[in-house]
Design an enzyme around this catalytic site. Structure first.
Site, PDB file in Angstrom:
ATOM      1  N   TYR A 135       0.828  -1.211   0.000  1.00 20.22           N
ATOM      2  CA  TYR A 135       0.000   0.000   0.000  1.00 20.22           C
ATOM      3  C   TYR A 135       0.865   1.266   0.000  1.00 20.22           C
ATOM      4  CZ  TYR A 135      -3.951  -3.046   1.380  1.00 20.22           C
ATOM      5  OH  TYR A 135      -4.916  -4.030   1.450  1.00 20.22           O
ATOM      6  N   LYS A 185       4.998 -14.555   1.673  1.00 19.32           N
ATOM      7  CA  LYS A 185       4.674 -15.443   0.547  1.00 19.32           C
ATOM      8  C   LYS A 185       5.978 -15.601  -0.216  1.00 19.32           C
ATOM      9  CE  LYS A 185       2.113 -17.844  -2.230  1.00 19.32           C
ATOM     10  NZ  LYS A 185       1.736 -19.235  -1.862  1.00 19.32           N
ATOM     11  N   ASP A 218      -1.217 -17.957   2.422  1.00 18.83           N
ATOM     12  CA  ASP A 218      -2.318 -18.867   2.078  1.00 18.83           C
ATOM     13  C   ASP A 218      -2.526 -19.913   3.177  1.00 18.83           C
ATOM     14  OD1 ASP A 218       0.174 -19.828   1.329  1.00 18.83           O
ATOM     15  OD2 ASP A 218      -0.426 -20.513  -0.673  1.00 18.83           O
ATOM     16  N   ASP A 242      -3.926  -6.634   6.335  1.00 15.38           N
ATOM     17  CA  ASP A 242      -5.269  -6.115   6.098  1.00 15.38           C
ATOM     18  C   ASP A 242      -6.261  -7.263   5.947  1.00 15.38           C
ATOM     19  OD1 ASP A 242      -7.379  -4.441   5.495  1.00 15.38           O
ATOM     20  OD2 ASP A 242      -6.748  -4.067   3.421  1.00 15.38           O
ATOM     21  N   ASP A 246      -9.329  -8.943   8.754  1.00  9.52           N
ATOM     22  CA  ASP A 246     -10.769  -9.141   8.521  1.00  9.52           C
ATOM     23  C   ASP A 246     -11.150 -10.580   8.842  1.00  9.52           C
ATOM     24  OD1 ASP A 246     -11.127  -6.461   7.566  1.00  9.52           O
ATOM     25  OD2 ASP A 246     -12.724  -7.176   6.244  1.00  9.52           O
TER      26      ASP A 246
HETATM   27  C1  IPM Z   1      -8.547  -1.179   7.272  1.00  2.67           C
HETATM   28  C2  IPM Z   1      -9.274  -0.700   6.062  1.00  2.67           C
HETATM   29  C3  IPM Z   1      -8.396   0.260   5.316  1.00  2.67           C
HETATM   30  C4  IPM Z   1      -7.068  -0.384   5.054  1.00  2.67           C
HETATM   31  C5  IPM Z   1      -8.988   0.715   3.999  1.00  2.67           C
HETATM   32  C6  IPM Z   1     -10.344   1.307   4.200  1.00  2.67           C
HETATM   33  C7  IPM Z   1      -8.068   1.616   3.234  1.00  2.67           C
HETATM   34  O1  IPM Z   1      -9.666  -1.775   5.268  1.00  2.67           O
HETATM   35  O2  IPM Z   1      -8.233  -0.358   8.131  1.00  2.67           O
HETATM   36  O3  IPM Z   1      -8.289  -2.382   7.362  1.00  2.67           O
HETATM   37  O4  IPM Z   1      -6.991  -1.346   4.330  1.00  2.67           O
HETATM   38  O5  IPM Z   1      -6.068   0.071   5.591  1.00  2.67           O
HETATM   39 MN    MN Z   2      -9.128  -3.690   6.073  1.00  2.00          MN
END
Ligand code: IPM
Ligand code: MN
Length: 348
Positions: A135, A185, A218, A242, A246
């Site tokens: 990123y 990876k 993975d 990231d 989640d």
């Molecule tokens: C998070 C979010 C952000 C990220 C997005 C919204 C840019 O998904 O904080 O995980 O990936 O950093």
């Molecule tokens: Mn995120």
């Protein structure tokens, strides 16, 4: 009385609802633990963008720099502003400008919360590199709109960046169960990820008490579902972290419980605290948002500000509420009911 100055950026959608809820809880914690929060609220959001053409003013970063910490609700209102614009105009520049290189996200089941897995006893601290990697924002597009169009987005891994995030991870592991999993990876990405593995090995030599596992992303995704209880501290690059966080949110019962902190460990600039969830436009302003992730993030902020007792009291209060079923299932309680239950437990 000790006073901490906090810049509040409620942002968009339920970001506003959960920031209000969090401040109620943090204020109550301050009363009980002998400190005050001096807050200033900034209306920077997609609405602000529509009015002014920018997500924050040109001197926004400099304004925030004067605070002890930043608390952010959520950013995004894709109906009016594309996410790629809103996030690159507010959240991401703050993380980078303030060198908040460690994004830390705890994943465990709060009392009374049922996750989707059979596993219950997991307690994971995900540490995501937050300023570079995939990123980094380095790239570009040429021949736009033609058949020859090219889009390039380059991952950047610097020795300084990789070393500091891994060192932070090792330090956290020393304070926990002394196990660190480094996620890469490197079987497919032979430059950046092999480099990351090498730096991990170099640092491991400095922390002989910490056992280190190297996992590929993975296989790691599978492990977080099949055997999350084997994990302690997990360190990953920006993209991998990231995605894994989640997944971490999912196994802890959902985004309503996923807290996060963007930390500048050197304290050369303020750190920023925010729930992992987004602005959830569909339920914004309806009093339906679960504020627990946001309140937990607020507790992480207090801990960073040196109010460890208040932070742990808030966690205890959250779990006193969830243990009785408050806020544990979507829609079972309103934002206000959950907040009130946490405050009641806090005042005990
Ligand atoms: C998070 C979010 C952000 C990220 C997005 C919204 C840019 O998904 O904080 O995980 O990936 O950093
Ligand atoms: Mn995120």
């Amino acid at each position: 009385m000790k006073t901490h100055s906090i810049a509040l950026i409620p942002g968009d959608g339920i970001g506003v609802d959960v920031t209000d809820a969090t401040m109620e809880v943090l204020t109550a914690a301050g009363e009980a633990h002998g400190f005050a929060l001096k807050t200033e609220t900034f209306p920077w959001s997609c609405e602000y963008y529509v009015e002014t053409g920018a997500m924050m003013p040109a001197d926004g970063i400099e304004t925030l720099r004067g605070f002890d910490a930043v608390y952010l609700g959520a950013v995004g209102w894709p109906k009016t502003v594309p996410d790629s614009v809103s996030l690159h105009g507010l959240l991401l520049p703050i993380r980078k400008a303030f060198t908040q290189y460690a994004n830390i996200r705890p994943h465990r089941l709060l009392k009374g919360v049922e996750g989707p897995l059979k596993a219950e006893g997991f307690d994971i601290l995900c540490i995501r590199e937050n300023t570079e990697g995939e990123y980094s924002g380095a790239g570009g597009r040429v021949h736009e709109g033609t058949a020859n169009e090219v889009a390039v987005e380059t991952s950047i891994f610097t020795r300084a960046g990789v070393e500091r995030i891994l060192r932070f991870g090792f330090e956290q592991a020393m304070q926990r169960r002394k196990h660190l999993t480094s996620v890469t990876k490197s079987n497919a990405q032979k430059y950046s990820m092999v480099f990351w593995d090498e730096v991990t090995k170099e640092l491991a030599a400095e922390y002989p008490e910490v056992t280190v596992s190297h996992m590929h992303i993975d296989a790691m995704a599978a492990k977080m579902v099949m055997a999350p209880e084997q994990l302690d501290v997990v360190v990953a690059s920006n993209l991998f972290g990231d995605i894994l966080t989640d997944l971490g949110a999912a196994i802890q019962g959902g985004l309503g419980f996923a807290a996060s902190a963007n930390i500048n460990p050197d304290r050369t600039a303020p750190s920023m605290f925010e729930p992992v969830h987004g602005s959830a436009p569909d339920i914004a302003g309806k009093g339906l948002a679960n504020p627990i992730a946001a309140i937990w993030s607020g507790a992480m902020m207090l801990e960073h500000l040196g109010e460890a007792e208040a932070a742990s009291a808030i966690l205890t209060a959250i779990e006193a509420a969830t243990a009785t079923g408050v806020g544990t299932r979507p829609g079972s309680h309103s934002t206000g009911e959950i907040t009130a239950a946490v405050i009641a437990a806090l005042k005990g």
